[in-house]
Design an enzyme around this catalytic site. Structure first.
Site, PDB file in Angstrom:
ATOM      1  N   LYS A 107       1.480  -0.876  -0.513  1.00  0.00           N
ATOM      2  CA  LYS A 107      -0.407   0.367  -0.196  1.00  0.00           C
ATOM      3  C   LYS A 107       0.927   1.265  -0.550  1.00  0.00           C
ATOM      4  O   LYS A 107       1.321   1.337   1.059  1.00  0.00           O
ATOM      5  CB  LYS A 107      -1.194  -0.105   1.428  1.00  0.00           C
TER       6      LYS A 107
ATOM      7  N   CYS B  33      14.387  10.461   6.700  1.00  0.00           N
ATOM      8  CA  CYS B  33      13.695  10.195   7.444  1.00  0.00           C
ATOM      9  C   CYS B  33      15.534  10.043   8.063  1.00  0.00           C
ATOM     10  O   CYS B  33      16.164  10.294   9.132  1.00  0.00           O
ATOM     11  CB  CYS B  33      13.754   8.290   7.969  1.00  0.00           C
TER      12      CYS B  33
ATOM     13  N   GLU C 105      10.643   1.647  10.714  1.00  0.00           N
ATOM     14  CA  GLU C 105      11.401   3.149  10.624  1.00  0.00           C
ATOM     15  C   GLU C 105      10.877   4.075  10.739  1.00  0.00           C
ATOM     16  O   GLU C 105      10.030   4.688   9.683  1.00  0.00           O
ATOM     17  CB  GLU C 105      12.369   2.706   9.240  1.00  0.00           C
TER      18      GLU C 105
ATOM     19  N   GLU D 267      10.738  16.454  14.388  1.00  0.00           N
ATOM     20  CA  GLU D 267      10.999  16.761  13.595  1.00  0.00           C
ATOM     21  C   GLU D 267      10.910  17.535  12.427  1.00  0.00           C
ATOM     22  O   GLU D 267       9.676  17.225  12.253  1.00  0.00           O
ATOM     23  CB  GLU D 267      11.309  13.978  12.994  1.00  0.00           C
TER      24      GLU D 267
END
Length: 520
Positions: A185, A292, A258, A390
């Site tokens: 997906k 990331c 992750e 972040e």
């Protein structure tokens, strides 16, 4: 440097139709495939229903039963064919990835290289990990123990938008060569790249039903994937990762996650400052910071702080921002208006609370609808959002530190632990500092590429940056179930009427002897 979209040609309607026909969707709903290049839709993508997800898993299970019987060497050949296809069709691949993500040509090229690297690595090493392996038995010569590896079944891959090709396919390649099927997906913003990956796999000889693509919101389609998969591979935010882990725990299935990062780069007092400045530019602004493992914090030894910052700012201010479908642009666009709003809010919040903008800091609609300048902040303090959260955009904060100990302490002062970087001319010193950092990967004298590209070594996060690892042996073995088969040649019991008391004394002598012999 700027450019217009007048001479750029998006994918044709026929090409889009060929790609979107691969979505398993009967709901009748569609979602627009928006392009950050123009802010306009490229076309419509069908949306799957929960029933479609169930059907995708049913098809995948049927195909997987056959695929698991295919020899590992033949599965590996399909990955090598994919490797060649990716390299041969790179122009079409790079064009589509750029149209869909708004990234530069060089960042799209990184994605293509990553797919090729993973395909080749797992094609060449799968047999090492999957063939039956002799293990030490209970008794030397009397027990023959073998470890087998069986595929999990059907792996669910939930992929993000920031690296739409590599994160849709690279993690799943070891799952395929291990004998699994895959239902993926992709993020709705970047579905077309995942569909291109499915097309390439079919051309490489992977059976049609083995790789299914479903499309739709995570709350509906993503949840359905979690309900049917035998294992989940998820890349995305920490908040969503917690929800994924919770559901996998309820179903007692494995997952690898992750998640977020607030990655530090340390410039030690003996660093080559030009090299450090160049590496920091790559580490902070690759894919407009939407990575990331990109760098959002710079810790610089106070004795070289001013010199480093001057060199770094010179390079940042000279970066070329352009809508360019060649390699002439240094930084691309943010993915969406939503991401632009997050980056803008982080910068405005920091400035309002006393931070200093050393470079950038502005939205650039003259280049593209979601462009934001590469931004360097100083005097960032804990009450500012971007200090710990972040940003996931082209924003980095720079801090002076007294020595290595202060740099390490500051770098480790985070809930995240994904990636880090150390710059120093003294490699022994750099490795020692790297070993003290709480991060799954640490690069010396570069920002992220060496550790990410070292496919033979595991990559993943500590703390709130995730669970599990991609790459290396673990990147494949996580998609398998281990089975131990032990063949015993004599009974494990007192022989011929011998009392258990005597048997126990004899076993104790034997165990002591094996200890002295150094046996495991």
């Amino acid at each position: 440097m700027t450019a217009t979209t007048a001479d750029l040609h998006p994918p044709s309607a026929d090409r889009l139709a060929a790609l979107t026909s691969r979505v398993l969707a009967t709901s009748g709903e569609t979602v627009a495939a928006m392009s950050p290049v123009t802010g306009q839709p490229l076309g419509k993508v069908p949306v799957s229903s929960p029933d479609d997800v169930a059907e995708a898993f049913a098809r995948a299970r049927a195909a997987q039963a056959e695929w698991a019987r295919v020899p590992v060497a033949e599965r590996a050949e399909a990955l090598l064919r994919l490797h060649d296809l990716v390299l041969n069709r790179q122009r079409d691949i790079l064009d589509l990835v750029q149209w869909e993500s708004g990234k530069t040509r060089r960042d799209a090229f990184e994605e293509m290289c990553d797919v090729a690297l993973n395909a080749r690595y797992y094609a060449r090493t799968a047999h090492q990990h999957l063939l039956p392996t002799r293990r030490a038995g209970l008794f030397p010569f009397l027990t023959r123990t073998t470890e087998l590896r069986h595929p999990k079944g059907v792996v669910g891959v939930i992929a993000p938008w920031n690296y739409p090709l590599t994160l849709a396919i690279s993690d799943a390649l070891p799952a395929l060569v291990a004998g699994n099927a895959v239902v993926t997906k992709p993020a709705t913003q970047t579905t077309l790249s995942a569909l291109l990956a499915a097309e390439l796999l079919t051309e490489a000889g992977v059976p049609e039903g083995l790789w299914q693509v479903v499309v739709g919101p995570g709350s509906r389609v993503g949840t359905a994937v979690l309900d049917h998969a035998d294992y989940i591979c998820f890349t995305g935010s920490t908040e969503t990762g917690r929800q994924v882990a919770r559901r996998c725990g309820e179903r007692l299935i494995g997952c690898s996650l992750e998640l977020g990062g607030k990655n530090p780069l340390l410039v030690l007092d003996d660093a080559d400052l030009d090299r450090a400045a160049e590496g920091a530019v790559r580490g902070c602004f690759a894919n407009a910071g939407q990575l990331c493992i990109s760098i959002e914090r710079l810790y610089v030894a106070a004795s070289v702080y001013d010199d480093f910052v001057e060199r770094f700012l010179d390079r940042v201010r000279s970066m070329r921002l352009a809508l360019s479908f060649d390699f002439g642009s240094d930084m691309g666009s943010l993915i969406s208006a939503e991401q632009l709003a997050v980056v803008t809010q982080h910068v405005e919040d920091a400035v309002a609370k006393g931070a200093t903008v050393l470079a950038g800091g502005r939205h650039r609609p003259d280049i593209g609808p979601y462009y934001f300048e590469p931004t360097v902040l100083a005097n960032v303090t804990p009450e500012m959002t971007c200090y710990r959260a972040e940003t996931f955009g082209p924003v980095v904060s720079v801090y002076p530190v007294a020595d290595d100990d202060e740099a390490v302490a500051a770098a480790n002062d985070s809930v995240y632990g994904l990636n880090a970087s150390v710059f120093s001319r003294d490699l022994a010193r750099a490795r020692a500092v790297a070993a003290r950092l709480r991060a799954g990967t640490v690069n010396v004298n570069e920002a992220y590429v060496p550790a990410w590209g070292s496919i033979d070594s595991p990559m993943g996060g500590m703390g709130e940056s995730g669970l599990g690892r991609r790459h290396g042996a673990e990147g494949l073995l996580k998609f398998t179930e281990a089975q131990t088969i032990a063949v015993q040649h004599v009974p494990v019991a007192p022989p011929g009427g011998l009392s258990y008391d005597t048997f126990a004394r004899g076993m104790t002598v034997a165990l002591r002897a094996l200890r002295k012999m150094g046996r495991r």
